[in-house]
Design an enzyme around this catalytic site. Structure first.
Site, mmCIF file in Angstrom:
data_model
loop_
_atom_site.group_PDB
_atom_site.id
_atom_site.type_symbol
_atom_site.label_atom_id
_atom_site.label_comp_id
_atom_site.label_asym_id
_atom_site.label_seq_id
_atom_site.Cartn_x
_atom_site.Cartn_y
_atom_site.Cartn_z
ATOM 1 C CD GLU A 57 3.016 4.186 -0.758
ATOM 2 O OE1 GLU A 57 3.874 3.417 -1.228
ATOM 3 O OE2 GLU A 57 3.101 4.693 0.386
ATOM 4 C CD GLU A 89 7.896 2.692 1.000
ATOM 5 O OE1 GLU A 89 7.401 3.040 2.082
ATOM 6 O OE2 GLU A 89 7.254 2.641 -0.055
#
Length: 321
Positions: free
Chosen positions: A203, A298
């Site tokens: 990520e 998220e």
């Protein structure tokens, strides 16, 4: 005598009428209290929220805590509420920090509800400091141990993807050397995950400029160098909007390595529709690419309380394609 009887009958009717009137007022008062407690939510809306909604077309995955006001009873209660609202998956970044019993409970409940498990974070304590970029053995050992622990946790919840953050820049080393150190660490991690069919997703982040992994093309290059189906990209739309923008064009260029997507509008990191990102267009493009993976939610809730939770659900209904 007759007049006395008539008087008593009249008093009984008054008493009955008064009781009915008070019962009616009590019922009206209860309805008003429900409306007041829910703000703009009407009584029919509250009742309908308990019914099972149609599943979302796209596989959006909430986090624990997003619906704590509607489901205050803990893990199972919140997962059931998610399923009732049409969500088909869950994300839990902090899964590794949960007890084995809680991990097994999550796994069983997901299975019972027909839901999938999204990402959790591979975090041995070195994600937010200088670590894998250094090439030092102690950081590598911690990373590989956490990968092995993650295999066991993944089995308990039937997870397929785990988030990897390779830490901060090592300012005393050239960029190429740091990149080589990260690639070698990820190759070792991939060797652990491949036999189990698991995928670590890298990520790129925007939280601060010290983070080594910050751009999609950089992550694409590292995944190509590792050369494993167990090492792919987690494309977090919020972070990539902050770092580089041009979302659809960038995803097109790196699509072959993207295995997982996360969501958050910018600015604010809340649900779609609260910022500048045109999520309807982005999701339409993702859908046309045939993406059948999970899109992790998220982000935080833009509004507090039950009203905010219902608004979040409605925001996702608007952009679902």
């Amino acid at each position: 005598m007759q007049m006395g009887i008539i008087h008593m009958q009249f008093q009984e009717k008054l008493k009955s009428s008064d009781m009915e009137r008070r019962g009616f007022i009590k019922r009206i008062g209860l309805g008003s209290a429900l409306v007041g407690a829910a703000g703009a939510v009407s009584i029919p809306a509250l009742a309908s929220s308990k019914k099972q909604a149609a599943p979302f077309t796209m596989d959006f995955a909430p986090h624990f805590g997003m619906f704590k006001n509607h489901a205050p009873g803990g893990i199972v209660d919140e997962l059931r509420f998610m399923a009732d609202q049409g969500f088909r998956s869950l994300e839990d970044n902090g899964l590794l920090k949960r007890s084995e019993a809680d991990q097994e409970l999550i796994g069983k409940t997901l299975s019972d509800l027909g839901m999938r498990m999204g990402v959790f974070v591979i975090d041995g304590g070195d994600n937010w400091k200088v670590s894998l970029t250094t090439g030092k053995q102690d950081f590598l050992d911690t990373f590989l141990k956490t990968c092995r622990d993650s295999v066991e946790a993944a089995k308990r919840v039937n997870a397929k993807w785990m988030t990897v953050v390779p830490g901060y820049f090592e300012r005393n080393l050239p960029m190429g050397v740091q990149t080589g150190n990260v690639i070698e660490a990820l190759k070792r991690g991939a060797e652990i995950f491949e036999p189990h069919g698991l995928t670590m997703v890298l990520e790129p982040l925007s939280d601060n400029p010290d983070l080594f992994l910050r751009h999609a093309d950089q992550t694409y290059m590292i995944c190509k160098a590792v050369g494993s189906p167990s090492c792919k990209i987690l494309y977090d739309i919020y972070h990539m909007q902050r770092n580089e923008g041009n979302l659809i064009a960038t995803m097109e260029k790196t699509w072959s390595e993207i295995a997982y997507i996360q969501i958050g509008d910018n600015p604010g990191r809340k649900e779609p529709g609260t910022g500048e990102i045109n999520y309807s267009n982005v999701f339409e493009w993702v859908n046309k690419k045939g993406f059948d993976g999970i899109l992790g939610m998220e982000h935080g809730n833009a509004q507090p309380g039950k009203e905010g939770e219902l608004a979040l659900i409605e925001a996702y209904r608007k952009v679902d394609v």
